[in-house]
Scaffold this active site. Structure first.
Site, PDB file in Angstrom:
ATOM      1  N   TYR A  86       0.893  -1.166   0.000  1.00 23.83           N
ATOM      2  CA  TYR A  86       0.000   0.000   0.000  1.00 23.83           C
ATOM      3  C   TYR A  86       0.928   1.212   0.000  1.00 23.83           C
ATOM      4  CZ  TYR A  86      -4.428   2.152   1.824  1.00 23.83           C
ATOM      5  OH  TYR A  86      -5.596   2.850   2.030  1.00 23.83           O
ATOM      6  N   GLU A 101      -0.831  -1.280 -10.509  1.00 22.75           N
ATOM      7  CA  GLU A 101       0.316  -1.505  -9.627  1.00 22.75           C
ATOM      8  C   GLU A 101       1.519  -2.018 -10.417  1.00 22.75           C
ATOM      9  OE1 GLU A 101      -0.491  -3.796  -6.116  1.00 22.75           O
ATOM     10  OE2 GLU A 101      -2.589  -3.123  -5.968  1.00 22.75           O
ATOM     11  N   THR A 142      -1.660   0.247  -5.163  1.00 20.26           N
ATOM     12  CA  THR A 142      -2.147   1.161  -6.191  1.00 20.26           C
ATOM     13  C   THR A 142      -1.231   2.373  -6.328  1.00 20.26           C
ATOM     14  OG1 THR A 142      -4.368   0.497  -5.590  1.00 20.26           O
ATOM     15  CG2 THR A 142      -4.156   2.488  -6.943  1.00 20.26           C
ATOM     16  N   GLN A 159     -15.323  -5.736  -0.179  1.00 18.80           N
ATOM     17  CA  GLN A 159     -14.227  -5.266   0.674  1.00 18.80           C
ATOM     18  C   GLN A 159     -14.749  -4.464   1.879  1.00 18.80           C
ATOM     19  OE1 GLN A 159     -11.348  -2.980  -1.548  1.00 18.80           O
ATOM     20  NE2 GLN A 159      -9.946  -2.723   0.172  1.00 18.80           N
ATOM     21  N   ARG A 174     -12.483   8.163   6.420  1.00 18.39           N
ATOM     22  CA  ARG A 174     -12.196   8.871   7.680  1.00 18.39           C
ATOM     23  C   ARG A 174     -11.750  10.282   7.344  1.00 18.39           C
ATOM     24  NH1 ARG A 174      -9.305   4.261   7.700  1.00 18.39           N
ATOM     25  NH2 ARG A 174      -7.545   5.507   7.008  1.00 18.39           N
ATOM     26  N   TYR A 212     -13.663  -6.234   5.457  1.00 23.13           N
ATOM     27  CA  TYR A 212     -12.251  -5.947   5.742  1.00 23.13           C
ATOM     28  C   TYR A 212     -11.898  -5.771   7.213  1.00 23.13           C
ATOM     29  CZ  TYR A 212     -12.292  -0.864   6.650  1.00 23.13           C
ATOM     30  OH  TYR A 212     -12.454   0.364   7.198  1.00 23.13           O
TER      31      TYR A 212
HETATM   32 MN    MN Z   1      -3.675  -3.602  -4.261  1.00 23.98          MN
END
Ligand code: MN
Length: 438
Positions: free
Chosen positions: A141, A213, A372, A252, A155, A256
């Protein structure tokens, strides 16, 4: 940085394979990426190849012709395998020797030209396979822009969690569903819970997304219980490919917490077939992310001066979308985003070192995803979740069609390339997949 450059990076070098010299092409003689292929309709075993222009050098055949006899026998037998794994287990130096030998053979004044021509296979007649048997797959990430964007949707008051600038965040993905570019991707089914309901339903994902990615293919590796010091980390990366971490955002969102992504991501991951070696990428190295003064320094195990100076890679990545209607109407794919891999907060070396820092053993053929790749600007966003801001700002395509997330028949294609003054452009080829009905 320049000390790592060799004759294989000479911008004046040219191949006798004419298509390799085409401006804007992905595979000039300075690139020489490795892959695995078989000729279509021949019922032949897959073999290792190296891309040059619009051709593939069949290394199995080249070995049979004695063209690789200058390499040690162990390397020659690794090149006769059906996957890159034996070569990967020999570490990066073996790959570099093969690269140098092929460079000499493919040069316009190279020896044995007739025999080399005999080993060329037109890429359009070949089926490209996964380059290696991928044992384990972990995804990171590493883009702070991506993490900040995604964080601010969920958030707004506290987008970046306090661990982000200390820990390269990642999760263990699944290797069984990694497919090569071109393989269709079936829309996943899963548990989905609407905002207004308390119980989920089971059905097809309605928020299917891609993630643009870079994937790093591990060579060498480390015995369990040992670490990979940051100064050695890049010796454990054979090369890079494009990677699409398909993601079902609705599945997700519900699954998650508290353990992270699971079925929202493990139904398919697409990689491009050609592995661009770290040696080929040497001219395109750039400094690591320039941390603002009030960001914490990386902990000592994640820091080296060399990594800070040149741990980044200047790869431009682009995402294209083509709907089934665009294909039917002969309309070209439309570019959704463009970003630079140089904007990642964590370097590849930091990802590898962190992964092994607890004694976790990496093995040749393991794959590490970067996360990403998004940059600071709106058109740098590497997934639809960010581009449409969770579907709140839909995209309008050239046909007038509107997208919040992917619909059936949509084709997503990721491209990547490196350009710099004084170097020959190299490209990654394509990482492509079409969405099929659930
Ligand atoms: Mn990914």
């Amino acid at each position: 940085m320049t000390k790592s450059l060799t004759r294989t990076h000479d911008p004046a070098a040219r191949s006798f394979v004419e298509s390799a010299g085409r401006p804007g092409g992905d595979f000039p003689i300075q690139n020489l990426p490795f892959g695995v292929f078989a000729r279509r309709g021949r019922n032949e075993a897959e073999r290792i190849g190296v891309a040059i222009g619009d051709q593939i050098v069949d290394l199995n055949r080249a070995a049979g012709q004695g063209l690789l006899a200058a390499l040690e026998p162990e390397i020659q037998s690794a090149l006769a395998a059906r996957t890159l794994n034996p070569l990967l287990s020999m570490g990066r130096p073996a790959g570099r020797l093969v690269r140098e030998r092929l460079f000499d053979l493919l040069c316009e004044d190279g020896p044995s030209r007739g025999q080399v021509v005999d080993c060329l296979v037109p890429m359009e007649t070949a089926e490209l396979m996964l380059p290696a048997v991928i044992g384990d797959y972990s995804d990171f990430y590493a883009s702070i822009h991506h993490a900040t964007n995604v964080g601010s949707m969920f958030r707004p008051e506290n987008p970046l969690l306090p661990n982000y600038k200390y820990v390269p965040i990642g999760y263990h993905g699944r290797s069984s569903s990694i497919v090569v570019s071109g393989a269709p991707v079936k829309r996943p089914m899963g548990q989905i819970k609407g905002d207004q309901t308390t119980a989920p339903v089971f059905g097809p994902s309605r928020s299917l997304d891609y993630e643009c990615e870079i994937g790093a293919l591990i060579s060498g590796g480390n015995p369990r219980g040992t670490e990979i010091p940051i100064g050695e980390a890049e010796q454990h990366i054979f090369g890079l490919s494009l990677l699409n971490d398909w993601s079902a955002r609705d599945i997700q969102a519900w699954e998650y917490q508290p353990l992270g992504p699971f079925l929202a991501k493990n139904f398919a991951t697409t990689v491009s077939p050609w592995v661009i070696t770290m040696d080929a990428l040497a001219p395109f190295r750039v400094p690591a992310y320039d941390r603002p003064a009030d960001d914490p320094d990386p902990l000592p195990y994640l820091f080296s001066e060399a990594d800070r100076r040149s741990g980044g890679v200047g790869i431009t990545v682009e995402v294209y979308l083509r709907t089934s209607r665009m294909r039917a109407d002969g309309i070209a794919a439309t570019r959704l985003s463009q970003a630079s891999f140089a904007t990642m907060y964590w370097t590849l070396a930091q990802l590898v070192t962190h992964h092994a820092s607890n004694g976790c053993n990496l093995r040749p053929g393991d794959l590490i995803g970067s996360g990403t790749i998004s940059g600071p600007a709106k058109d740098n966003r590497g997934c639809l979740l960010e581009l449409t801001w969770r579907g709140n700002e839909p995209l309008t395509l050239p046909t007038g069609e509107v997208r919040r997330f992917l619909l059936d028949g949509d084709e997503v294609s990721i491209r990547g390339y490196c350009e710099r003054e004084g170097a020959v452009r190299i490209g990654f080829g394509e990482c492509r997949g079409v969405i099929e009905t659930a």
